[in-house]
Write a protein that holds these residues in place. Structure first.
Motif, PDB file in Angstrom:
ATOM      1  N   ASN A 111       0.803  -1.211   0.000  1.00 47.69           N
ATOM      2  CA  ASN A 111       0.000   0.000   0.000  1.00 47.69           C
ATOM      3  C   ASN A 111       0.846   1.275   0.000  1.00 47.69           C
ATOM      4  N   CYS A 112       2.107   1.177   0.421  1.00 48.27           N
ATOM      5  CA  CYS A 112       2.958   2.368   0.451  1.00 48.27           C
ATOM      6  C   CYS A 112       3.779   2.503  -0.825  1.00 48.27           C
ATOM      7  N   ILE A 114       4.745   3.478  -4.450  1.00 50.10           N
ATOM      8  CA  ILE A 114       4.353   4.447  -5.471  1.00 50.10           C
ATOM      9  C   ILE A 114       4.625   3.898  -6.867  1.00 50.10           C
ATOM     10  N   ASN A 115       5.778   3.277  -7.013  1.00 48.94           N
ATOM     11  CA  ASN A 115       6.173   2.826  -8.347  1.00 48.94           C
ATOM     12  C   ASN A 115       7.180   1.685  -8.237  1.00 48.94           C
ATOM     13  N   THR A 136       8.714   4.133  -2.479  1.00 50.46           N
ATOM     14  CA  THR A 136       7.613   4.121  -1.511  1.00 50.46           C
ATOM     15  C   THR A 136       7.463   5.497  -0.870  1.00 50.46           C
ATOM     16  N   LYS A 137       6.331   5.689  -0.198  1.00 51.49           N
ATOM     17  CA  LYS A 137       6.073   6.948   0.499  1.00 51.49           C
ATOM     18  C   LYS A 137       5.378   6.666   1.815  1.00 51.49           C
ATOM     19  N   CYS A 138       5.884   7.278   2.877  1.00 49.64           N
ATOM     20  CA  CYS A 138       5.278   7.128   4.194  1.00 49.64           C
ATOM     21  C   CYS A 138       5.437   8.434   4.949  1.00 49.64           C
ATOM     22  N   ASN A 140       4.744  11.405   4.118  1.00 51.10           N
ATOM     23  CA  ASN A 140       5.286  12.423   3.216  1.00 51.10           C
ATOM     24  C   ASN A 140       6.792  12.306   3.009  1.00 51.10           C
ATOM     25  N   ARG A 142       9.783   9.970   1.155  1.00 56.22           N
ATOM     26  CA  ARG A 142       9.963   8.932   0.139  1.00 56.22           C
ATOM     27  C   ARG A 142      11.171   8.061   0.469  1.00 56.22           C
ATOM     28  N   GLU A 144      13.445   4.558  -1.053  1.00 57.53           N
ATOM     29  CA  GLU A 144      13.743   3.769  -2.243  1.00 57.53           C
ATOM     30  C   GLU A 144      14.421   2.468  -1.831  1.00 57.53           C
ATOM     31  N   GLU A 169      -3.143  -4.125  -6.314  1.00 54.28           N
ATOM     32  CA  GLU A 169      -3.708  -2.851  -6.749  1.00 54.28           C
ATOM     33  C   GLU A 169      -5.084  -3.022  -7.397  1.00 54.28           C
ATOM     34  N   VAL A 376       7.494   7.978 -12.677  1.00 51.59           N
ATOM     35  CA  VAL A 376       7.279   7.901 -11.219  1.00 51.59           C
ATOM     36  C   VAL A 376       6.134   8.807 -10.811  1.00 51.59           C
TER      37      VAL A 376
END
Length: 378
Positions: A111-112, A114-115, A136-138, A140, A142, A144, A169, A376
């Motif tokens: 779920n976190c 992004i790409n 990923t993003k958590c 705010n 990022r 990698e 997804e 991305v």
């Protein structure tokens, strides 16, 4: 958020949202990235990035979590370049664990993410080779992750992770609260795979407005669905995963069924009027019963199978050995520093002319292209 300090190298975070932290008072010879999360109730750890996995109990599968693939000889090129490890792919997350130091591990929930892309990376075990990049993003921030298959010529790392993430997804209807979705066809609920209707209640009022809206209620083994009789597109789908409470409350319309959703799903309070009262009580009892059954064995909808079945996680997990550590007051470490998407950037890079844009832009890092950055973002 509350943190309970257990020992020099073991601490637990209790949080309903994603959190990043470091443990004061010890210095590690290398980073130890551990991740662990909780989503909505205790049904499922939120498939997002946080801290931490340190015990055998926390490494065990959650209810409804299934091991899909196990890949040996995978290098964590970003944080542990040169260290051979094992990558576990489940229906909710990917777990990497060092073979030489099992306490060094990380878990990334789908779920976190992004790409996911494939690019060339510099591996100490393979040299310049194709690797799996996960952005990923958590909170705010990022992060990698770069994974490299030490076994040459095997595309399994790319195919397994990308395919399972795609399955995750495309199955969000099992896990996310949805408003005004394509749920109804010819006045019938469009069933999801593995979904079964247990009850259909006509004449249910949605109390979202002063007048109320008359509609139909569907109770299944996965979710609760209501739609207006006059407009099928005016509907709501509430998975059991996102239900925080189910109560009967008094309203200006009389006794009503009130469903409160989790904060992750928006914290909605939804009211439904079911007559007579006896029918309302039966519906509440049935929903609570199905919610209890779902909690014991959730259906997340991520349906993907490998031709070759992997071993169970219990067979692949080894007990953690407690290390002798030297406590140094005042020192801090952050396991996630190694995974920041651009952790070494202290100031803007020099501007260069971009022929693609016809503008002066900040010089890109080695291995990055404008096209890749646009992918991305989109």
């Amino acid at each position: 958020m509350r943190a309970f300090h257990l020992s020099a190298r073991t601490w637990i975070f209790c949080a309903t949202s994603c959190a990043l932290s470091s443990a004061p008072g010890w210095r590690a010879p290398r980073y130890e990235a551990h991740t662990e999360v909780l989503q909505s109730s205790s049904l499922l750890f939120c498939p997002a990035l946080t801290c931490l996995i340190t015990t055998f109990r926390q490494m065990k599968m959650r209810p409804g979590e299934v091991l899909i693939d196990c890949l040996e000889s995978i290098e964590d090129t970003k944080g542990n370049n040169g260290d051979r490890g094992r990558l576990l792919v489940t229906n909710l997350r990917i777990i990497w664990r060092s073979l030489s130091l099992p306490r060094v591990n990380l878990s990334v929930g789908y779920n976190c993410i992004i790409n996911i892309t494939t690019r060339t990376a510099n591996s100490k075990l393979r040299g310049q080779t194709e690797a799996l990049y996960i952005l990923t993003k958590c909170n705010n921030t990022r992060f990698e992750f770069i994974f490299t298959n030490v076994v040459p010529g095997s595309p399994r790392l790319f195919t397994s992770v990308i395919a399972v993430h795609r399955a995750y997804e495309t199955s969000k209807m099992y896990r996310d609260l949805k408003l005004r979705s394509a749920l109804i066809q010819n006045k019938q609920l469009r069933l999801l795979p593995q979904e079964q209707i247990y009850d259909k209640i006509n004449g249910v009022w949605n109390l979202s407005s002063d007048q109320g809206n008359l509609g139909t209620f569907f109770i299944t083994n996965v979710r609760i669905v209501w739609h207006a009789n006059m407009n099928d597109s005016f509907n709501v789908s509430i998975p059991y995963l996102q239900i925080r409470s189910i109560k009967v409350r008094d309203s200006k319309f009389g006794l009503a069924l009130v469903i409160e959703s989790s904060q992750q799903s928006g914290g909605y309070v939804l009211g439904f009027k079911i007559d007579p009262v006896e029918k309302l009580q039966e519906a509440v009892k049935e929903i609570n019963s199905l919610h209890k059954v779902y909690s014991a064995n959730p259906i997340f909808g991520v349906d993907y199978e490998m031709e070759e079945k992997p071993q169970s996680l219990e067979d692949l997990t080894v007990e953690q050995v407690q290390d002798d550590v030297e406590i140094e007051p005042g020192e801090q470490t952050d396991a996630f520093v190694a995974y920041f998407a651009d952790e070494n950037k202290q100031h803007d890079r020099e501007p260069v002319f971009s022929e693609e844009l016809g503008l002066a832009v900040e010089k890109l890092k080695d291995g990055f292209t404008l096209q890749g950055l646009w992918e991305v973002m989109t």
